[in-house]
Design an enzyme around this catalytic site. Structure first.
Site, PDB file in Angstrom:
ATOM      1  N   CYS A 165       0.715  -1.306  -0.037  1.00 28.33           N
ATOM      2  CA  CYS A 165       0.016   0.046   0.036  1.00 28.33           C
ATOM      3  C   CYS A 165       0.943   1.312   0.039  1.00 28.33           C
ATOM      4  O   CYS A 165       0.237   2.570  -0.355  1.00 28.33           O
ATOM      5  CB  CYS A 165      -0.973   0.048   1.237  1.00 28.33           C
ATOM      6  N   HIS A 293      -3.610   7.148   6.563  1.00 29.60           N
ATOM      7  CA  HIS A 293      -3.762   6.038   5.896  1.00 29.60           C
ATOM      8  C   HIS A 293      -5.111   5.151   6.227  1.00 29.60           C
ATOM      9  O   HIS A 293      -5.893   4.837   5.210  1.00 29.60           O
ATOM     10  CB  HIS A 293      -2.440   5.034   6.426  1.00 29.60           C
ATOM     11  N   HIS A 327      -9.906   1.207  -0.434  1.00 31.72           N
ATOM     12  CA  HIS A 327      -8.222   0.967  -0.434  1.00 31.72           C
ATOM     13  C   HIS A 327      -7.916   0.673  -1.629  1.00 31.72           C
ATOM     14  O   HIS A 327      -8.126  -0.530  -2.155  1.00 31.72           O
ATOM     15  CB  HIS A 327      -7.937   0.136   0.682  1.00 31.72           C
TER      16      HIS A 327
END
Length: 401
Positions: A165, A293, A327
């Site tokens: 990520c 995040h 995400h």
């Protein structure tokens, strides 16, 4: 301690996600607190979850010269490149510096693995790929960067970064080093990831996928929603565009604590954050907004909220925008970097969509609804599996630490 960094100009940027194609669509969704998440309608077998799917990807046609690269991931890349005049800005940089003096650094988590999944679902009687899937270019981790390099006619260093990520945040760091060392004069950075079975069922097997829209930092959060996106930015030396927003600093760290769980005290994330502040010559009190995040997983949100609480004063605003996009994995870093840049440009602190019942660990920093204020400095956090952590620091033109 990292050396103080000479800022770079962000002379162009763009993003395409479930919020829409291009920056205007993204800003409109943020301003109206409109999520792009929808019930899963893309996996090859039923899976009860919500996804951040980009509209129109199926109808994209690559130019005939790039037919060998055709797959969902590269179609999304092409859709993203054709927003906000980005192609024209890159072409101008290529003319100005030369094709071999512009680097291309792209992050991705799965590249075009969706095409490989399709190929295996359609094996012929002899167990081989169908004729139309015999295209090695799309069955490789470097497929995305190779396609974009060909599409942009760039001949400089070309690198794929795949660190989960944090992938398309770390490309900014690699670009800064290449420009500082004189290897190139400019860099195209970004990332693309698309929805596919490997991602959806893989994360579901880890019991990380929520059956409902994700709720970052909510007390009752129960997992992530997965999305897809494409985003790009052009970085040049500050002399090229004194009025452009700036990349002030970056930080990278690996806490190496666990394959998928962050260090319980957020030590790797804090190292990355501190390095970004140090490279930018920033005190934590100078930060106006942090794009967190915040994936809506239990542990990640808890650790990040605690980190914000112990480092920043209460005036610093913070929120996760995963509730808008899901995400987007290898594309998360670049999409959220563009949101941080739009926060600076438009004085908009996006609300933490989905956090209807705030987790008590969240302090006064959290913006649960949209807020309007001047933003001079914005951070973007990207924390990935394996403890791959990155933090980017951006500032408006003319900002002096």
């Amino acid at each position: 301690m990292p050396i103080l960094m000479t800022p770079l100009a962000v002379t162009a940027y763009t993003a395409t996600s479930a919020m829409g194609s291009g920056l205007a669509a993204q800003l409109d969704a943020l301003e109206h607190a409109r999520s792009g998440l929808r019930p899963n309608d893309i996996s090859s077998a039923p899976l009860a979850c919500w996804v951040g799917r980009v509209d129109g990807v199926e109808g994209i046609a690559l130019p005939a010269a790039f037919g060998a690269w055709d797959c969902r991931n590269n179609r999304l890349a092409w859709l993203g490149l054709n927003q906000d005049g980005f192609l024209e800005r890159v072409h101008a940089a290529r003319t100005r510096y030369g094709a071999d003096r512009v680097a291309l650094l792209l992050g991705t988590s799965t590249a075009s693995i969706g095409a490989t999944e399709e190929a295996y679902r359609r094996l012929d009687a002899d167990g081989g790929f169908a004729d139309d899937m015999l295209r090695p270019a799309i069955h490789a981790p470097h497929s995305l960067a190779a396609f974009v390099a060909a599409a942009l006619e760039l001949e400089g260093p070309c690198l794929t970064v795949s660190t989960a990520c944090s992938s398309s945040a770390k490309v900014f760091a690699s670009a800064e080093r290449m420009i500082r060392l004189g290897l190139v004069d400019a860099a195209v950075v970004g990332g693309v990831d698309t929805l596919c079975d490997s991602v959806l069922f893989g994360f579901n097997a880890l019991e990380l996928v929520s059956p409902e829209p994700c709720r970052p930092f909510d007390a009752a959060r129960n997992g992530i929603s997965i999305g897809e996106a494409a985003g790009f930015a052009l970085l040049e030396r500050i002399e090229a565009a004194a009025d452009a927003p700036r990349l002030l600093g970056y930080g990278e760290a690996s806490d190496a604590h666990h394959m998928s769980t962050p260090h319980p005290d957020g030590l790797g994330a804090e190292l990355a954050l501190n390095d970004a502040l140090a490279r930018g010559g920033l005190d934590a009190a100078r930060v106006d907004y942090i794009n967190l995040h915040g994936t809506a997983s239990q542990k990640n949100d808890e650790v990040e909220a605690a980190l914000v609480g112990r480092v920043f004063p209460a005036r610093t605003r913070a929120s996760s925008t995963k509730g808008f996009t899901g995400h987007t994995l290898g594309a998360a870093g670049i999409v959220e970097a563009t949101i941080a840049l739009q926060a600076i440009e438009h004085g908009l602190v996006p609300g933490n969509l989905g956090g209807d019942t705030p987790d008590p660990i969240c302090g006064a920093h959290f913006a649960w609804c949209n807020e309007r204020q001047r933003v001079d400095v914005a951070l973007s956090n990207s924390f990935g599996f394996g403890g791959n952590n990155a933090c980017l620091a951006f500032a408006r033109a003319g900002f002096a630490a």
